[in-house]
Write an enzyme that holds these catalytic residues in place. Sequence first.
Site, PDB file in Angstrom:
ATOM      1  N   ASN A   8       0.872  -1.178   0.000  1.00 44.16           N
ATOM      2  CA  ASN A   8       0.000   0.000   0.000  1.00 44.16           C
ATOM      3  C   ASN A   8       0.907   1.224   0.000  1.00 44.16           C
ATOM      4  O   ASN A   8       1.506   1.545   1.023  1.00 44.16           O
ATOM      5  CB  ASN A   8      -0.892  -0.047   1.244  1.00 44.16           C
ATOM      6  CG  ASN A   8      -1.748   1.195   1.396  1.00 44.16           C
ATOM      7  OD1 ASN A   8      -1.833   2.019   0.492  1.00 44.16           O
ATOM      8  ND2 ASN A   8      -2.383   1.330   2.556  1.00 44.16           N
ATOM      9  N   TRP A   9       0.994   1.876  -1.153  1.00 43.99           N
ATOM     10  CA  TRP A   9       1.909   3.020  -1.263  1.00 43.99           C
ATOM     11  C   TRP A   9       1.342   4.279  -0.616  1.00 43.99           C
ATOM     12  O   TRP A   9       2.040   5.265  -0.473  1.00 43.99           O
ATOM     13  CB  TRP A   9       2.239   3.273  -2.739  1.00 43.99           C
ATOM     14  CG  TRP A   9       3.323   2.375  -3.259  1.00 43.99           C
ATOM     15  CD1 TRP A   9       3.732   1.187  -2.726  1.00 43.99           C
ATOM     16  CD2 TRP A   9       4.165   2.614  -4.405  1.00 43.99           C
ATOM     17  NE1 TRP A   9       4.761   0.660  -3.473  1.00 43.99           N
ATOM     18  CE2 TRP A   9       5.039   1.512  -4.511  1.00 43.99           C
ATOM     19  CE3 TRP A   9       4.239   3.628  -5.356  1.00 43.99           C
ATOM     20  CZ2 TRP A   9       5.997   1.417  -5.532  1.00 43.99           C
ATOM     21  CZ3 TRP A   9       5.186   3.528  -6.369  1.00 43.99           C
ATOM     22  CH2 TRP A   9       6.059   2.434  -6.451  1.00 43.99           C
ATOM     23  N   HIS A  88      -9.588   1.330   4.824  1.00 41.87           N
ATOM     24  CA  HIS A  88      -8.321   1.514   5.535  1.00 41.87           C
ATOM     25  C   HIS A  88      -8.530   2.500   6.690  1.00 41.87           C
ATOM     26  O   HIS A  88      -9.303   3.456   6.562  1.00 41.87           O
ATOM     27  CB  HIS A  88      -7.247   2.028   4.580  1.00 41.87           C
ATOM     28  CG  HIS A  88      -5.885   1.982   5.188  1.00 41.87           C
ATOM     29  ND1 HIS A  88      -5.454   2.925   6.084  1.00 41.87           N
ATOM     30  CD2 HIS A  88      -4.879   1.081   5.075  1.00 41.87           C
ATOM     31  CE1 HIS A  88      -4.225   2.615   6.484  1.00 41.87           C
ATOM     32  NE2 HIS A  88      -3.858   1.493   5.881  1.00 41.87           N
ATOM     33  N   GLU A 158      -5.716  -4.822  10.622  1.00 35.92           N
ATOM     34  CA  GLU A 158      -4.643  -3.858  10.847  1.00 35.92           C
ATOM     35  C   GLU A 158      -4.894  -3.081  12.133  1.00 35.92           C
ATOM     36  O   GLU A 158      -5.674  -2.110  12.145  1.00 35.92           O
ATOM     37  CB  GLU A 158      -4.568  -2.861   9.688  1.00 35.92           C
ATOM     38  CG  GLU A 158      -4.271  -3.505   8.351  1.00 35.92           C
ATOM     39  CD  GLU A 158      -3.635  -2.503   7.395  1.00 35.92           C
ATOM     40  OE1 GLU A 158      -2.514  -2.771   6.946  1.00 35.92           O
ATOM     41  OE2 GLU A 158      -4.241  -1.459   7.131  1.00 35.92           O
ATOM     42  N   GLY A 164       2.581   1.957  10.842  1.00 31.47           N
ATOM     43  CA  GLY A 164       3.617   2.982  10.713  1.00 31.47           C
ATOM     44  C   GLY A 164       4.343   3.304  12.007  1.00 31.47           C
ATOM     45  O   GLY A 164       5.057   4.301  12.083  1.00 31.47           O
ATOM     46  N   SER A 203       3.210  -2.490  10.375  1.00 32.85           N
ATOM     47  CA  SER A 203       4.652  -2.620  10.647  1.00 32.85           C
ATOM     48  C   SER A 203       5.233  -3.984  10.263  1.00 32.85           C
ATOM     49  O   SER A 203       6.142  -4.481  10.932  1.00 32.85           O
ATOM     50  CB  SER A 203       4.963  -2.279  12.107  1.00 32.85           C
ATOM     51  OG  SER A 203       4.623  -0.926  12.366  1.00 32.85           O
ATOM     52  N   GLY A 224       2.655  -1.294   4.308  1.00 32.74           N
ATOM     53  CA  GLY A 224       2.757   0.105   3.918  1.00 32.74           C
ATOM     54  C   GLY A 224       4.198   0.505   3.624  1.00 32.74           C
ATOM     55  O   GLY A 224       4.705   0.289   2.528  1.00 32.74           O
ATOM     56  N   GLY A 225       4.842   1.064   4.629  1.00 29.69           N
ATOM     57  CA  GLY A 225       6.178   1.645   4.436  1.00 29.69           C
ATOM     58  C   GLY A 225       7.168   0.717   3.753  1.00 29.69           C
ATOM     59  O   GLY A 225       7.940   1.149   2.879  1.00 29.69           O
TER      60      GLY A 225
HETATM   61  P1  PGA Z   1       2.770   0.017   7.646  1.00 30.08           P
HETATM   62  O1  PGA Z   1       1.312   0.307   7.056  1.00 30.08           O
HETATM   63  O2  PGA Z   1       3.246  -1.275   7.028  1.00 30.08           O
HETATM   64  O3  PGA Z   1       3.602   1.204   7.186  1.00 30.08           O
HETATM   65  O4  PGA Z   1       2.655  -0.081   9.121  1.00 30.08           O
HETATM   66  C1  PGA Z   1       0.382  -0.737   6.878  1.00 30.08           C
HETATM   67  C2  PGA Z   1      -0.906  -0.206   6.288  1.00 30.08           C
HETATM   68  O5  PGA Z   1      -1.341   0.879   6.684  1.00 30.08           O
HETATM   69  O6  PGA Z   1      -1.500  -0.844   5.411  1.00 30.08           O
END
Ligand code: PGA
Length: 244
Positions: A8-9, A88, A158, A164, A203, A224-225
Site C-alpha cells: 500500500n503506497w 483503511h 490492521e 507505521g 509494521s 505500507g512503508g
Molecule cells: P505500515 O502500514 O506497514 O507502514 O505499518 C500498513 C498499512 O497501513 O496498510
Amino acid sequence: MRKLIAGNWKMNGTKADLPQLHALAESHKDATVDVVISGPATLLSRMAETGLAIGGQDCHPSTSGAHTGDISADMIKDTGADYVIVGHSERRTDHTEDDALISSKTVAGWNADLHVILCIGETEAQYRDGETLNVLLAQMDHSIPNAATAANTTIAYEPIWAIGTGLTPTPQEIADVHAALRAYLVDRFGGEGAAMRLLYGGSVKASNAADIFALDNVNGALVGGASLKAADFSPIVTALEQSA
Ligand code: PGA
C-alpha cells in the site's frame, strides 16, 4: 488457498518510482503467491504496465457523477487494476468513513470486477481496554456485505496502533485475533468464509515477516512503508512464498 501480499503506497510515489515496480515484477514474475501493489491513482495505469497486479486504495460507492476529487471503481478497473483497498483506517479516520459507507464501496468494487481488500482494526485505546475483538466483529458485521466470497474479498486486520509505528501485536495476539476472525467468517459465510484470505497489516517488515507468516490463519500481509522500495518488499514476498 493462494496467499496474498499487498503493498500500500498510500500518498507516495511519482513516475520516478516506477523502476521500483519494474524491479519487483522482474524478481517475482514466477511468484507462487499473489503480489499486489496499491498505488496512487495518478500512477495506476503505468504501474499496470509492469505486469504486476495493481490495486487502488479507495473508491467511491457510485460509478460516476458529480463527486469532485473522487475516483470510481470502474475508473480503477479501467487503469488495468484488479484490486481495491476499502476501509483503511486512514480513510476511516481522515475521511470519517463508517462501516455502512465501506460496505457500499465494497459492493462498488465488486461491480467493477475488482477484488476488495477490506480493512478492519482497533485503536490503541480499544486495544488497551480489551475491546479488540468486539470492535473487529462489529466492523465485520457492518462492513462486509452478505455477498462476500473468497473470490471477491480479502479481509485485512490492521491494528491502528501498529500502522507505521514499528509496533506489532505479539505473535500469540495475532494468532488469537485471526482465529476469532476465521471463526466469524466460517460462521457467517460457511465454506466461503473458510477459504477467504485473512491478511495481517501493521509494521510488517523483512525482519518480522517470517514469524508472522508462520501463524495459523495468516494468509498474507498488507504492507505500507516497507512496500515502497523493491529491496524492502521483495524479502517479504519471499518470506510469504516460503511459509508453510
Ligand atoms: P505500515 O502500514 O506497514 O507502514 O505499518 C500498513 C498499512 O497501513 O496498510
